[in-house]
Scaffold this active site. Sequence first.
Site, PDB file in Angstrom:
ATOM      1  N   GLU A   1       0.901  -1.285   0.111  1.00  0.00           N
ATOM      2  CA  GLU A   1       0.021  -0.024   0.203  1.00  0.00           C
ATOM      3  C   GLU A   1       1.006   1.295  -0.031  1.00  0.00           C
ATOM      4  O   GLU A   1       1.762   1.579   1.083  1.00  0.00           O
ATOM      5  CB  GLU A   1      -0.805  -0.093   1.372  1.00  0.00           C
ATOM      6  CG  GLU A   1      -2.293   1.064   1.133  1.00  0.00           C
ATOM      7  CD  GLU A   1      -1.857   2.281   1.767  1.00  0.00           C
ATOM      8  OE1 GLU A   1      -1.536   3.248   1.290  1.00  0.00           O
ATOM      9  OE2 GLU A   1      -1.868   2.259   3.020  1.00  0.00           O
TER      10      GLU A   1
ATOM     11  N   CYS B   1      -1.866   9.044   3.100  1.00  0.00           N
ATOM     12  CA  CYS B   1      -1.671   8.556   1.655  1.00  0.00           C
ATOM     13  C   CYS B   1      -2.956   8.646   0.867  1.00  0.00           C
ATOM     14  O   CYS B   1      -3.082   9.037  -0.417  1.00  0.00           O
ATOM     15  CB  CYS B   1      -1.109   7.223   1.771  1.00  0.00           C
ATOM     16  SG  CYS B   1      -2.187   6.328   2.615  1.00  0.00           S
TER      17      CYS B   1
END
Length: 489
Positions: free
Chosen positions: A235, A269
Amino acid sequence: MDTELQSFDPATDEVVAVVPIMGLTEVTEVVRQAHEASSWWRAKGFKGRRARLLAWRRYMAQHAVEIIDLIHRENGKPRPDAALELMLSLEHIAWTAKNAAKILGPEKRRTGLLTANFAARVDHLPFGVVGVIGPWNYPLYTPNGSIATALASGNTVVFKPSEYTPAVAQWYADAFATANPEAPQGILSIVTGDGGTGRALCDAGVHKLAFTGSTATGKAVMAACATNLVPVVLELGGKDAAIVTADADIDAAAESIAFGAMGNAGQTCVGIERVYVDREVRDQFVAALERELADIRPGEREGSSYGPMTMPSQAEVVRNHVRAAINDGAAPLIGGLASIGDRFISPVVLLDPPHNSAAIQQETFGPTLTVTTVESVDDAVAQANDVALGLGGAVFAKRHGADIARRLDTGQVSINSVLGFAAIASLPLGGRGDSGFGRIHGPEGLREFTRPRALAIERFALPVNLLSLRRPEWVDRLLPRLIGWLHGR
């Protein structure tokens, strides 16, 4: 050679923790203990693991003040934001613990005519020991998405936290041990150190590894794990875009986007870094955004909107992106280079930077936002998708929001909100392209930390066994006809 590292309060430079830098020998020993504990944990079954995960959740909830204060001191975010991070982490533990059995239980599969005497099923088996390398921006919530899921799936976990937030990680692991005193050492373990420690985790005998961090580091982790054929979940970075259509609720869009861009000092993010707004409502949106950000200020005291940059070097990345965008023709709408300090960065909003600007194409990871004027939804979608990163996004529209969301080349999208998908424990999270692959959270996350095993069980023998070297000749002569009858019509 340093043998220990310190973590600091990013607002004051006060030392929060001192931890060892663990090399391959130490990491391998921790992984060995995780292997030993694996059979005990797996034998508890879904019911036993559920009870222990929920006990862990209760302990953290009952000691919330401790971990909220620690996140505040070691990460820098305000205590209310730390409390929200804890809440989301506990929500995900609860959902995962309560749903693992239903999602990962044996699945019956249909058999064909030729194998009608068989029963078929798929079992979802834990890998064994899962390594997790976590980030510093959400030191509890983000690694918890992999850790709680891997534990619920029947794996033991070895967690390597960021060198910036090891104290939060140690508290988190200690909470599990304290809540489950009968559990052997090795169910959830911590290894501390720098990048070399993360590399050692790839080489120490884990069966799968989950990494959250930058794209560059993710590629290095993947390469290291490839040596031992250790599968990975990555990720990675994001450059998430929000699309604001002409029929959107402009005030609501500005409020949500301001939070998505500036919350946690932009160190998210799946935060919003780009906005594409229809020219028809551009001026209205800009005015609403200015109102939303008028009194937003960073700081270390209670009441600050957000805290300092957790990693000092990130301020220079923000400075470089803002400087380049302005030099390339972007108009500073809010703030500018003077807003960027070494520790604290006030909101920066840049209007219409060129599409090839670093502020558009690269992850900035700070409290900055670009606003680009577009002529149509098609233009907005095309520009939003024209980056290498594809993690999340948002669409603000009263009509056709879902249709626009389907066209965004990302792992997840919120409609008329930001970050909603990250708060819903039943939804998977992950990216595409340079934002990585694999999924955490939700049913997809549970399956990510298991391997499927197919079972074919012969229930009774047929008069003629096709799976035999002693098939009668008449059966072999019949097979071409059977092929035509079954598949040629």
